[in-house]
Design a protein around this motif. Structure first.
Motif, PDB file in Angstrom:
ATOM      1  N   PHE A   1       0.834  -1.204   0.000  1.00 21.58           N
ATOM      2  CA  PHE A   1       0.000   0.000   0.000  1.00 21.58           C
ATOM      3  C   PHE A   1       0.872   1.259   0.000  1.00 21.58           C
ATOM      4  CE2 PHE A   1      -2.579   3.336   1.838  1.00 21.58           C
ATOM      5  CZ  PHE A   1      -3.774   3.173   1.169  1.00 21.58           C
ATOM      6  N   SER A   2       0.571   2.157  -0.956  1.00 24.98           N
ATOM      7  CA  SER A   2       1.366   3.381  -1.108  1.00 24.98           C
ATOM      8  C   SER A   2       0.493   4.611  -1.315  1.00 24.98           C
ATOM      9  CB  SER A   2       2.338   3.243  -2.281  1.00 24.98           C
ATOM     10  OG  SER A   2       1.629   3.036  -3.495  1.00 24.98           O
ATOM     11  N   GLU A   3      -0.797   4.495  -0.991  1.00 28.48           N
ATOM     12  CA  GLU A   3      -1.734   5.582  -1.208  1.00 28.48           C
ATOM     13  C   GLU A   3      -2.074   6.271   0.117  1.00 28.48           C
ATOM     14  OE1 GLU A   3      -2.662   6.623  -4.154  1.00 28.48           O
ATOM     15  OE2 GLU A   3      -1.693   5.034  -5.326  1.00 28.48           O
ATOM     16  N   ASP A   4      -3.210   6.975   0.131  1.00 32.98           N
ATOM     17  CA  ASP A   4      -3.606   7.719   1.326  1.00 32.98           C
ATOM     18  C   ASP A   4      -4.841   7.089   1.966  1.00 32.98           C
ATOM     19  OD1 ASP A   4      -5.667   8.415  -0.397  1.00 32.98           O
ATOM     20  OD2 ASP A   4      -5.038  10.509  -0.602  1.00 32.98           O
ATOM     21  N   THR A   5      -5.325   7.732   3.024  1.00 33.76           N
ATOM     22  CA  THR A   5      -6.464   7.186   3.759  1.00 33.76           C
ATOM     23  C   THR A   5      -7.729   7.144   2.914  1.00 33.76           C
ATOM     24  OG1 THR A   5      -5.532   7.963   5.855  1.00 33.76           O
ATOM     25  CG2 THR A   5      -7.884   7.485   5.828  1.00 33.76           C
ATOM     26  N   ALA A   6      -7.921   8.129   2.051  1.00 32.24           N
ATOM     27  CA  ALA A   6      -9.115   8.145   1.194  1.00 32.24           C
ATOM     28  C   ALA A   6      -9.137   6.926   0.277  1.00 32.24           C
ATOM     29  CB  ALA A   6      -9.164   9.433   0.379  1.00 32.24           C
ATOM     30  N   PHE A   7      -7.984   6.593  -0.289  1.00 28.64           N
ATOM     31  CA  PHE A   7      -7.911   5.398  -1.136  1.00 28.64           C
ATOM     32  C   PHE A   7      -8.167   4.150  -0.305  1.00 28.64           C
ATOM     33  CE2 PHE A   7      -5.855   1.815  -3.101  1.00 28.64           C
ATOM     34  CZ  PHE A   7      -6.157   1.943  -4.449  1.00 28.64           C
ATOM     35  N   ALA A   8      -7.572   4.084   0.884  1.00 26.74           N
ATOM     36  CA  ALA A   8      -7.798   2.931   1.754  1.00 26.74           C
ATOM     37  C   ALA A   8      -9.276   2.759   2.062  1.00 26.74           C
ATOM     38  CB  ALA A   8      -7.000   3.091   3.046  1.00 26.74           C
ATOM     39  N   GLU A   9      -9.949   3.859   2.356  1.00 24.29           N
ATOM     40  CA  GLU A   9     -11.382   3.796   2.662  1.00 24.29           C
ATOM     41  C   GLU A   9     -12.167   3.248   1.475  1.00 24.29           C
ATOM     42  OE1 GLU A   9     -14.964   6.668   4.383  1.00 24.29           O
ATOM     43  OE2 GLU A   9     -13.064   7.556   3.720  1.00 24.29           O
TER      44      GLU A   9
END
Length: 261
Positions: free
Chosen positions: A153-161
């Motif tokens: 994982f290399s993205e941000d919290t919005a992507f994780a959500e």
């Protein structure tokens, strides 16, 4: 305490020539199993041979998105190879707009084929995404993905959500331990404990304090320890829930005690 390296490349240079040592190091650090990832037709044969040789290793079948000229698997071929008891996932697949430019329709089609194969087999898809967050999520949604993990994982919290909303798991690699990874670290605090995996992506991305050295599955312990500190948890608890999550996602993998029995 037991850990699992959910994503590594044991057939790559730096690991393939010393597998007995690599597996001994795993055992010393309580890393009970590892998932060897396919990135091409030839590498599938290599990782399958490793998985067949070592009881603690399982593998996947898939084509990485970084080469347009890569020899493809058809959906039928992916499904067929996934019937092997040691093949437990589809991928590594996904989108990569960092290394690949121009008309990437071929990349989208390859990803869609892997999603279809994952759905047909009931196996999780292992998703690589780099500089392609929006299209990655769109294609996963359009494909009605049933099961999968965003690896490294290399993205941000919005992507994780958004990925969690699709039912996906999130896997954290040594990237999590890097000083220049505050967005990844924030996401790691956000993701619920029942959706987290840990991985090495070995031989790449060795975690602190091994950064700059060739990575190997034993080093997943450093990522787990960092994750525990970040989330205010005990490493034993991180090991327990990431291991449980791995077995829930990769349902074909028996627990070591079952395999021994």
């Amino acid at each position: 305490m037991q850990l699992i390296d959910s994503h590594c490349h044991l057939n790559f240079e730096g690991l393939a020539g010393r597998l007995d040592e690599v597996l001994a190091n795993m055992a010393q650090q309580s890393v009970a199993q590892a998932l060897a990832i396919s990135v091409s037709r030839s590498s599938f044969e290599e990782v399958l041979a490793i998985a067949e040789r070592y009881p603690q290793i399982y593998c996947t079948v898939g084509i990485h998105p970084d080469r347009e000229d890569a020899e493809e698997f058809s959906v039928r071929e992916l499904v067929s190879r996934a019937q092997h008891p040691k093949v437990v996932g589809i991928g590594e697949t996904g989108l990569d707009y960092y290394w690949c430019k121009g008309d990437l329709a071929w990349q989208h089609q390859r990803f869609a084929d892997h999603i279809q194969a994952a759905n047909e087999t009931g196996l999780p898809v292992i998703v690589h995404t780099r500089d392609a967050a929006e299209d990655t999520l769109r294609l996963l949604k359009e494909g009605n993905i049933n099961s999968g993990v965003i690896h490294c994982f290399s993205e941000d919290t919005a992507f994780a959500e958004a990925a969690l909303d699709l039912g996906l798991y999130i896997s954290f690699s040594g990237l999590l331990t890097f000083k220049n990874a505050p967005l990844i670290q924030e996401a790691a605090k956000y993701v619920p404990a029942d959706r987290i995996l840990v991985e090495t992506d070995a031989p790449f991305l060795a975690p602190v304090p091994k950064r700059g050295k060739p990575n190997e599955p034993a080093y997943v312990r450093h990522t787990a320890e960092f994750l525990a500190k970040l989330r205010g948890e005990q490493v034993e608890d991180v090991a327990a829930y990431t291991t449980e999550n791995f077995y829930r996602l990769f349902r074909k993998v028996p627990r070591p005690e079952s395999a021994a029995a």
